[in-house]
Design an enzyme around this catalytic site. Structure first.
Site, mmCIF file in Angstrom:
data_model
loop_
_atom_site.group_PDB
_atom_site.id
_atom_site.type_symbol
_atom_site.label_atom_id
_atom_site.label_comp_id
_atom_site.label_asym_id
_atom_site.label_seq_id
_atom_site.Cartn_x
_atom_site.Cartn_y
_atom_site.Cartn_z
ATOM 1 C CG ASN A 9 -1.688 1.353 1.442
ATOM 2 O OD1 ASN A 9 -1.584 2.055 0.505
ATOM 3 N ND2 ASN A 9 -2.349 1.448 2.785
ATOM 4 C CD1 TRP A 10 3.506 1.190 -2.802
ATOM 5 C CD2 TRP A 10 3.782 2.430 -4.862
ATOM 6 N NE1 TRP A 10 4.191 0.212 -3.809
ATOM 7 C CE2 TRP A 10 4.331 1.236 -4.935
ATOM 8 C CE3 TRP A 10 3.535 3.302 -5.920
ATOM 9 C CZ2 TRP A 10 5.018 0.925 -6.146
ATOM 10 C CZ3 TRP A 10 4.248 3.144 -6.873
ATOM 11 C CH2 TRP A 10 5.071 1.709 -7.085
ATOM 12 C CE LYS A 11 0.106 3.356 4.724
ATOM 13 N NZ LYS A 11 -0.091 3.670 6.339
ATOM 14 N N GLY A 171 2.299 2.366 10.538
ATOM 15 C CA GLY A 171 3.296 3.510 10.303
ATOM 16 C C GLY A 171 4.042 3.934 11.585
ATOM 17 N N GLY A 232 2.687 -1.195 4.369
ATOM 18 C CA GLY A 232 2.770 0.409 3.910
ATOM 19 C C GLY A 232 4.016 0.630 3.634
ATOM 20 N N GLY A 233 4.779 1.301 4.923
ATOM 21 C CA GLY A 233 6.391 1.946 4.568
ATOM 22 C C GLY A 233 7.238 0.700 3.804
HETATM 23 P P1 PGA Z 1 2.788 0.445 7.629
HETATM 24 O O1 PGA Z 1 1.335 0.649 6.783
HETATM 25 O O2 PGA Z 1 3.254 -0.896 7.005
HETATM 26 O O3 PGA Z 1 3.443 1.601 7.063
HETATM 27 O O4 PGA Z 1 2.542 0.351 8.874
HETATM 28 C C1 PGA Z 1 0.169 -0.570 6.663
HETATM 29 C C2 PGA Z 1 -0.825 0.067 6.286
HETATM 30 O O5 PGA Z 1 -1.319 0.990 6.742
HETATM 31 O O6 PGA Z 1 -1.435 -0.446 5.244
#
Ligand code: PGA
Length: 249
Positions: A9-11, A171, A232-233
Site C-alpha cells: 500500500n503505497w498510500k 506507520g 505500507g512503509g
Molecule cells: P505500515 O502501513 O506498514 O507503514 O505500518 C500499513 C498500512 O497502513 O496498510
C-alpha cells in the site's frame, strides 16, 4: 489450502515517474506470478499497468466510489479502475476512516460495487490503542466486519480479503507481536464464521498489517491464521519488499 499474499500500500507516495523508476527496480527482484499486489496512487495506475502487464503480478487501488458514475467530484469508479487492469482495491483503510469520513456503511456499499466489477475488495479493519487498552479490540473488529458484510452473500465471499490492521501499529514502527496478531486473526476468523459459516471462514484470506517489514515478515507469515501482509512503509523500499515476497514464494 489458503495461498499467502503480499499487498503493498503505497498510500500518497510516488509520482508516476517515480513509479516507473521504482517498478523497474523492484520487478527484476520478484518472481513472476507471485501472489503480490501493488496498490498505487490513481495517477500511477497507467504506468504501473503497463509495467505489470504479463508479469502475473497484480495492480490495486487504495479506494473507490460505490457509485458507477455521475456528479461525484473527486471520486473514481470501478470501471475507471478496470480500464487499467486493477483487480484489487483497499476499502475502509483506517486512514480513510480517520481523515476522510469513511464509515462502515460506505465500506459496505463499496464492497458490493467492487464485487459486481470483479475487483477483489481488501476490507481493512482494526482497533485504536484506546479500544485495545479498554479490552475492546475483538468487539470493535467484529462490529466492523458485521457491518461490512451486511447483505453480502456467502457465495461472493471467496473473492474477499480481510486485512486486520491495528491502528496503533500503522506507520509507527511498532508491529503487533506475531502471537498477538495470530490471536486477533483467529478472532477475525471466528467472527467470519459466526457471520457466515465455518467453510467461508476457512477459505477467506486474512492479512495482518501495521509495521510489517523485512525483519518480521517470516514470523508473522508463519502464523496459522495469517495468510498475508498489507505493507505500507516497507513496500516503498525495493529490497525490503522483495525480501518479504521471498517468504511466500
Ligand atoms: P505500515 O502501513 O506498514 O507503514 O505500518 C500499513 C498500512 O497502513 O496498510
Amino acid at each position: 489450502m489458503r495461498k499467502k499474499i503480499i499487498i503493498g500500500n503505497w498510500k500518497m507516495n510516488k509520482t508516476s515517474s517515480e513509479t516507473k523508476e521504482f517498478l523497474s527496480e523492484v520487478l527484476p527482484l520478484i518472481k513472476k506470478n507471485s501472489n503480490v499486489v501493488f496498490c498505487v496512487p490513481y495517477t500511477s495506475l497507467n504506468v504501473a499497468s503497463i509495467l505489470l502487464k504479463d508479469t502475473g503480478l497484480n495492480l490495486g487501488a487504495q479506494n473507490m466510489s460505490w457509485e458507477e458514475s455521475g456528479a461525484y467530484t473527486g471520486e473514481i469508479s470501478a470501471s475507471m479502475l478496470k480500464e487499467f487492469d486493477v483487480n484489487h482495491v483497499l476499502l475502509g483503510h483506517s486512514e480513510r476512516r480517520q481523515y476522510f469520513g469513511e464509515t462502515d456503511a460506505t465500506v459496505n456499499t463499496k464492497i458490493k460495487t467492487s464485487l459486481q466489477h470483479n475487483i477483489v475488495p481488501v476490507v481493512c479493519v482494526g482497533e485504536s490503542l484506546q479500544d485495545r487498552k479498554a479490552g475492546l479490540a475483538i468487539d470493535v473488529v467484529t462490529n466492523q466486519l458485521r457491518h461490512a458484510f451486511e447483505g453480502v452473500d456467502a457465495d461472493k465471499t471467496k473473492d474477499i480479503i480481510v486485512a486486520y490492521e491495528p491502528i496503533w501499529a500503522i506507520g509507527t514502527g511498532v508491529s503487533a507481536s506475531a502471537s498477538d496478531a495470530q490471536e486477533m486473526l483467529q478472532s477475525v476468523r471466528n467472527a467470519i464464521s459466526m457471520i457466515y459459516n465455518l467453510n467461508v471462514a476457512d477459505n477467506m484470506q486474512l492479512l495482518y498489517g501495521g509495521s510489517a517489514n523485512a525483519a518480521n515478515a517470516a514470523e508473522l507469515l508463519s502464523q496459522t491464521d495469517i495468510d498475508g501482509l498489507l505493507v505500507g512503509g516497507a513496500s516503498l523500499k525495493s529490497q525490503d519488499f522483495a525480501k518479504m515476497i521471498e517468504v511466500i514464494v
